[in-house]
Scaffold this motif. Structure first.
Motif, PDB file in Angstrom:
ATOM      1  N   ILE A   1       0.851  -1.191   0.000  1.00  0.00           N
ATOM      2  CA  ILE A   1       0.000   0.000   0.000  1.00  0.00           C
ATOM      3  C   ILE A   1       0.886   1.240   0.000  1.00  0.00           C
ATOM      4  O   ILE A   1       1.816   1.356   0.801  1.00  0.00           O
ATOM      5  N   GLN A   2       0.609   2.169  -0.889  1.00  0.00           N
ATOM      6  CA  GLN A   2       1.412   3.383  -1.013  1.00  0.00           C
ATOM      7  C   GLN A   2       0.785   4.513  -0.200  1.00  0.00           C
ATOM      8  O   GLN A   2      -0.381   4.826  -0.370  1.00  0.00           O
ATOM      9  N   PHE A   3       1.596   5.091   0.689  1.00  0.00           N
ATOM     10  CA  PHE A   3       1.145   6.229   1.496  1.00  0.00           C
ATOM     11  C   PHE A   3       1.622   7.511   0.810  1.00  0.00           C
ATOM     12  O   PHE A   3       2.809   7.675   0.519  1.00  0.00           O
ATOM     13  N   VAL A   4       0.692   8.440   0.547  1.00  0.00           N
ATOM     14  CA  VAL A   4       1.011   9.665  -0.175  1.00  0.00           C
ATOM     15  C   VAL A   4       0.638  10.867   0.689  1.00  0.00           C
ATOM     16  O   VAL A   4      -0.523  11.043   1.068  1.00  0.00           O
ATOM     17  N   CYS A   5       1.631  11.683   1.013  1.00  0.00           N
ATOM     18  CA  CYS A   5       1.400  12.919   1.767  1.00  0.00           C
ATOM     19  C   CYS A   5       2.555  13.873   1.490  1.00  0.00           C
ATOM     20  O   CYS A   5       3.727  13.485   1.597  1.00  0.00           O
ATOM     21  N   ARG A   6       2.254  15.103   1.149  1.00  0.00           N
ATOM     22  CA  ARG A   6       3.299  16.071   0.813  1.00  0.00           C
ATOM     23  C   ARG A   6       3.934  16.699   2.047  1.00  0.00           C
ATOM     24  O   ARG A   6       4.990  17.318   1.955  1.00  0.00           O
ATOM     25  N   SER A   7       3.295  16.558   3.195  1.00  0.00           N
ATOM     26  CA  SER A   7       3.819  17.167   4.428  1.00  0.00           C
ATOM     27  C   SER A   7       4.513  16.110   5.274  1.00  0.00           C
ATOM     28  O   SER A   7       4.134  14.929   5.260  1.00  0.00           O
TER      29      SER A   7
ATOM     30  N   TYR B   1     -10.890  -6.656  -1.789  1.00  0.00           N
ATOM     31  CA  TYR B   1     -11.545  -6.615  -3.096  1.00  0.00           C
ATOM     32  C   TYR B   1     -10.618  -6.144  -4.227  1.00  0.00           C
ATOM     33  O   TYR B   1     -11.093  -5.804  -5.306  1.00  0.00           O
ATOM     34  N   THR B   2      -9.317  -6.119  -3.966  1.00  0.00           N
ATOM     35  CA  THR B   2      -8.360  -5.714  -4.991  1.00  0.00           C
ATOM     36  C   THR B   2      -7.371  -6.862  -5.249  1.00  0.00           C
ATOM     37  O   THR B   2      -6.791  -7.405  -4.295  1.00  0.00           O
ATOM     38  N   PRO B   3      -7.180  -7.245  -6.506  1.00  0.00           N
ATOM     39  CA  PRO B   3      -6.183  -8.293  -6.795  1.00  0.00           C
ATOM     40  C   PRO B   3      -4.801  -7.901  -6.257  1.00  0.00           C
ATOM     41  O   PRO B   3      -4.458  -6.717  -6.188  1.00  0.00           O
ATOM     42  N   ASP B   4      -4.011  -8.904  -5.879  1.00  0.00           N
ATOM     43  CA  ASP B   4      -2.716  -8.653  -5.230  1.00  0.00           C
ATOM     44  C   ASP B   4      -1.773  -7.812  -6.083  1.00  0.00           C
ATOM     45  O   ASP B   4      -0.925  -7.088  -5.549  1.00  0.00           O
ATOM     46  N   ILE B   5      -1.895  -7.898  -7.408  1.00  0.00           N
ATOM     47  CA  ILE B   5      -0.956  -7.175  -8.258  1.00  0.00           C
ATOM     48  C   ILE B   5      -1.397  -5.730  -8.525  1.00  0.00           C
ATOM     49  O   ILE B   5      -0.624  -4.932  -9.077  1.00  0.00           O
ATOM     50  N   ASN B   6      -2.637  -5.370  -8.129  1.00  0.00           N
ATOM     51  CA  ASN B   6      -3.138  -4.012  -8.366  1.00  0.00           C
ATOM     52  C   ASN B   6      -2.791  -3.102  -7.197  1.00  0.00           C
ATOM     53  O   ASN B   6      -2.772  -3.540  -6.031  1.00  0.00           O
ATOM     54  N   PRO B   7      -2.534  -1.826  -7.442  1.00  0.00           N
ATOM     55  CA  PRO B   7      -2.095  -0.918  -6.367  1.00  0.00           C
ATOM     56  C   PRO B   7      -3.247  -0.425  -5.483  1.00  0.00           C
ATOM     57  O   PRO B   7      -4.412  -0.412  -5.885  1.00  0.00           O
ATOM     58  N   ILE B   8      -2.867  -0.014  -4.267  1.00  0.00           N
ATOM     59  CA  ILE B   8      -3.777   0.631  -3.303  1.00  0.00           C
ATOM     60  C   ILE B   8      -3.034   1.837  -2.735  1.00  0.00           C
ATOM     61  O   ILE B   8      -1.840   1.763  -2.447  1.00  0.00           O
ATOM     62  N   TRP B   9      -3.748   2.959  -2.576  1.00  0.00           N
ATOM     63  CA  TRP B   9      -3.134   4.169  -2.032  1.00  0.00           C
ATOM     64  C   TRP B   9      -3.888   4.640  -0.784  1.00  0.00           C
ATOM     65  O   TRP B   9      -5.117   4.526  -0.694  1.00  0.00           O
TER      66      TRP B   9
ATOM     67  N   THR C   1      -4.143  14.688   3.170  1.00  0.00           N
ATOM     68  CA  THR C   1      -3.931  16.125   2.963  1.00  0.00           C
ATOM     69  C   THR C   1      -4.677  16.883   4.057  1.00  0.00           C
ATOM     70  O   THR C   1      -5.544  16.325   4.747  1.00  0.00           O
ATOM     71  N   LYS C   2      -4.332  18.163   4.169  1.00  0.00           N
ATOM     72  CA  LYS C   2      -5.019  19.036   5.122  1.00  0.00           C
ATOM     73  C   LYS C   2      -5.405  20.312   4.389  1.00  0.00           C
ATOM     74  O   LYS C   2      -4.550  20.998   3.834  1.00  0.00           O
ATOM     75  N   GLN C   3      -6.704  20.633   4.399  1.00  0.00           N
ATOM     76  CA  GLN C   3      -7.204  21.789   3.652  1.00  0.00           C
ATOM     77  C   GLN C   3      -8.197  22.563   4.500  1.00  0.00           C
ATOM     78  O   GLN C   3      -9.189  21.999   4.966  1.00  0.00           O
ATOM     79  N   ARG C   4      -7.893  23.841   4.695  1.00  0.00           N
ATOM     80  CA  ARG C   4      -8.817  24.755   5.377  1.00  0.00           C
ATOM     81  C   ARG C   4      -9.338  24.200   6.695  1.00  0.00           C
ATOM     82  O   ARG C   4     -10.536  24.182   6.968  1.00  0.00           O
ATOM     83  N   GLY C   5      -8.420  23.716   7.498  1.00  0.00           N
ATOM     84  CA  GLY C   5      -8.797  23.237   8.826  1.00  0.00           C
ATOM     85  C   GLY C   5      -9.455  21.875   8.849  1.00  0.00           C
ATOM     86  O   GLY C   5     -10.008  21.470   9.868  1.00  0.00           O
ATOM     87  N   ARG C   6      -9.402  21.144   7.729  1.00  0.00           N
ATOM     88  CA  ARG C   6      -9.981  19.807   7.682  1.00  0.00           C
ATOM     89  C   ARG C   6      -8.934  18.811   7.193  1.00  0.00           C
ATOM     90  O   ARG C   6      -8.095  19.121   6.344  1.00  0.00           O
ATOM     91  N   VAL C   7      -9.026  17.610   7.714  1.00  0.00           N
ATOM     92  CA  VAL C   7      -8.141  16.515   7.311  1.00  0.00           C
ATOM     93  C   VAL C   7      -8.866  15.679   6.258  1.00  0.00           C
ATOM     94  O   VAL C   7     -10.009  15.271   6.470  1.00  0.00           O
ATOM     95  N   ILE C   8      -8.198  15.434   5.128  1.00  0.00           N
ATOM     96  CA  ILE C   8      -8.780  14.645   4.049  1.00  0.00           C
ATOM     97  C   ILE C   8      -7.990  13.341   3.928  1.00  0.00           C
ATOM     98  O   ILE C   8      -6.790  13.354   3.657  1.00  0.00           O
ATOM     99  N   LEU C   9      -8.664  12.227   4.126  1.00  0.00           N
ATOM    100  CA  LEU C   9      -8.066  10.899   4.006  1.00  0.00           C
ATOM    101  C   LEU C   9      -8.751  10.157   2.865  1.00  0.00           C
ATOM    102  O   LEU C   9      -9.985  10.050   2.844  1.00  0.00           O
ATOM    103  N   LYS C  10      -7.955   9.654   1.927  1.00  0.00           N
ATOM    104  CA  LYS C  10      -8.500   8.918   0.791  1.00  0.00           C
ATOM    105  C   LYS C  10      -7.898   7.528   0.739  1.00  0.00           C
ATOM    106  O   LYS C  10      -6.678   7.368   0.814  1.00  0.00           O
ATOM    107  N   VAL C  11      -8.759   6.530   0.625  1.00  0.00           N
ATOM    108  CA  VAL C  11      -8.322   5.152   0.395  1.00  0.00           C
ATOM    109  C   VAL C  11      -8.771   4.799  -1.016  1.00  0.00           C
ATOM    110  O   VAL C  11      -9.965   4.692  -1.304  1.00  0.00           O
ATOM    111  N   GLN C  12      -7.786   4.617  -1.903  1.00  0.00           N
ATOM    112  CA  GLN C  12      -8.050   4.410  -3.332  1.00  0.00           C
ATOM    113  C   GLN C  12      -7.493   3.067  -3.772  1.00  0.00           C
ATOM    114  O   GLN C  12      -6.379   2.692  -3.405  1.00  0.00           O
TER     115      GLN C  12
END
Length: 408
Positions: free
Chosen positions: A287-293, A319-327, A331-342
């Motif tokens: 699983i790839q963790f992506v954060c600019r900060s 629900y994702t095949p082993d060879i397919n990526p997951i992220w 991010t943090k925007q305007r006082g809110r934390v945004i978490l995405k599982v893709q």
């Protein structure tokens, strides 16, 4: 048969001579005048030309004129010249003067009379034709009353009735809504119990079958085969334990006894530590963790946040095949934390999205992939407990993205 005669007493005074006719008429007019003056309603008489022949003080006072000023005047021109909206009221259309034409009594309750100062007031009036001894029409008598107070009371009563009717409708709607919610709750509880029984029966059957096989073929099984059977039992026990834990969590949420305990934490470190745990390791495609900060400080309930991400990541892995990526994106925007599982997994069928967060709901395309159907329901409620939101976008065969927004 004897007859009895009544005789006047001897000292009785002689009978007075009859009074002159003019005196009687004068006396009669005086009585009529007293009666008219004593009546609280407005009364006036008209001749065939519509001019006033008599008017009582109550009528004169209500329209702001003196009785002397009104005698001989056209009463229509004085106080009945306009409709309530100010438009002209033609004399030919006036019910009062209809009595001159057909001799009928007219009773009207929806018109206005006008005062000398130009103001109007609602009235109820009756126009009654007058005839002489020969039966010829000679005029009409109009009796009227000011119904301002009555109209005011009627308006208040109507307004009260409308308000009461509105409240009854609102209350009826509330009761209907409550009944609908009760029916939905009853249906949901029935479905919940049915699904719980079904979900527990499968692992119990697997355990029973595995134990039966161990007992029957104990002497014939190799050690590694016995180990596989024991691992199967252990996996089913863990599945049941997880379901029990999830059901208890849902019960606490519904009972509103689950408290939110936010505390400061660095979300970058939190996410990295979570992905390092064994449950989220993917040997082929990590699983790839992506954060600019380097750091994203926030004040959140760590326990609830862990449950949110754990369920979303577990679903992505499942629900994702082993060879397919997951992220996992942060991010943090305007006082809110945004978490995405893709992920790039099997995706969600369009028809499943409305019920996606309902307990025990599972997608049409999950096939035999194991799962309880409780995870997303818990995620949504944990997000809402922290005043957050969750959104999902998905395409069948292309993957799914869950976006969680929480106040930092």
């Amino acid at each position: 048969m004897s007859q009895t005669y009544w005789l006047p007493p001897r000292n009785a005074s002689p009978v007075a001579p009859a009074a002159p006719l003019g005196h009687e008429l004068k006396h009669l007019r005086r009585q009529h005048q007293l009666i008219l003056n004593a009546v609280g309603e407005g009364i006036y008489g008209l001749d065939l030309d519509g001019n006033v022949t008599f008017v009582n003080p109550a009528a004169a006072a209500m329209i702001g004129w003196s009785t002397e000023e009104l005698i001989g005047q056209s009463m229509h021109r004085v106080m009945h010249h306009s409709l309530a909206d100010g438009s002209p009221y033609q004399r030919e259309d006036c019910p009062i003067y209809a009595a001159f034409q057909d001799g009928s009594v007219r009773h009207v309750t929806n018109e206005v009379f006008w005062r000398k100062d130009g103001t109007s007031f609602p009235v109820e009036y009756i126009s009654t034709p007058m005839c002489d001894e020969a039966g010829r029409l000679i005029g009409t008598v109009v009796t009227f009353r000011d119904i301002t107070q009555r109209r005011w009371a009627e308006e208040i009563l109507q307004r009260a009735n409308e308000e009461l009717e509105q409240k009854v409708q609102e209350r009826t709607a509330e009761l209907q809504n409550a009944n609908q919610q009760l029916r939905q709750l009853s249906d949901m509880r029935s479905r919940f119990v049915s699904m719980v029984c079904h979900e527990f029966r499968n692992p119990l059957n697997n355990i029973a079958l595995t134990v039966s096989s161990l007992n029957r073929y104990d002497t014939q099984l190799r050690p590694e085969e016995k180990t596989d059977y024991l691992l199967t039992i252990n996996a089913n026990v863990e599945r049941m334990t997880q379901m029990i834990d999830d059901i208890l969590v849902i019960g606490k949420i519904e009972a509103k006894v689950l408290k939110v305990s936010p505390r400061p934490l660095d979300l970058v470190s939190f996410c990295q530590a979570l992905l390092a745990e064994g449950d989220y390791r993917r040997p082929q495609t990590p699983i790839q963790f992506v954060c600019r900060s380097r750091q994203v400080p926030a004040c959140l309930d760590e326990r609830l946040l862990r449950s949110i991400l754990s369920n979303l990541l577990s679903n992505a892995i499942r629900y994702t095949p082993d060879i397919n990526p997951i992220w996992l994106r942060l991010t943090k925007q305007r006082g809110r934390v945004i978490l995405k599982v893709q992920d790039e997994g099997i995706g969600i069928v369009t028809g499943d999205r409305k019920q996606l967060f309902e307990p025990f709901h599972r997608g049409q395309n999950v096939s035999n992939i194991p799962g309880t159907g409780l995870g997303l329901s818990i995620v949504k409620q944990f997000v809402e407990l922290q005043q957050g939101t969750i959104k999902v976008t998905s395409r069948v065969g292309s993957g799914t993205t869950f976006t969680v927004s929480l106040p930092a």
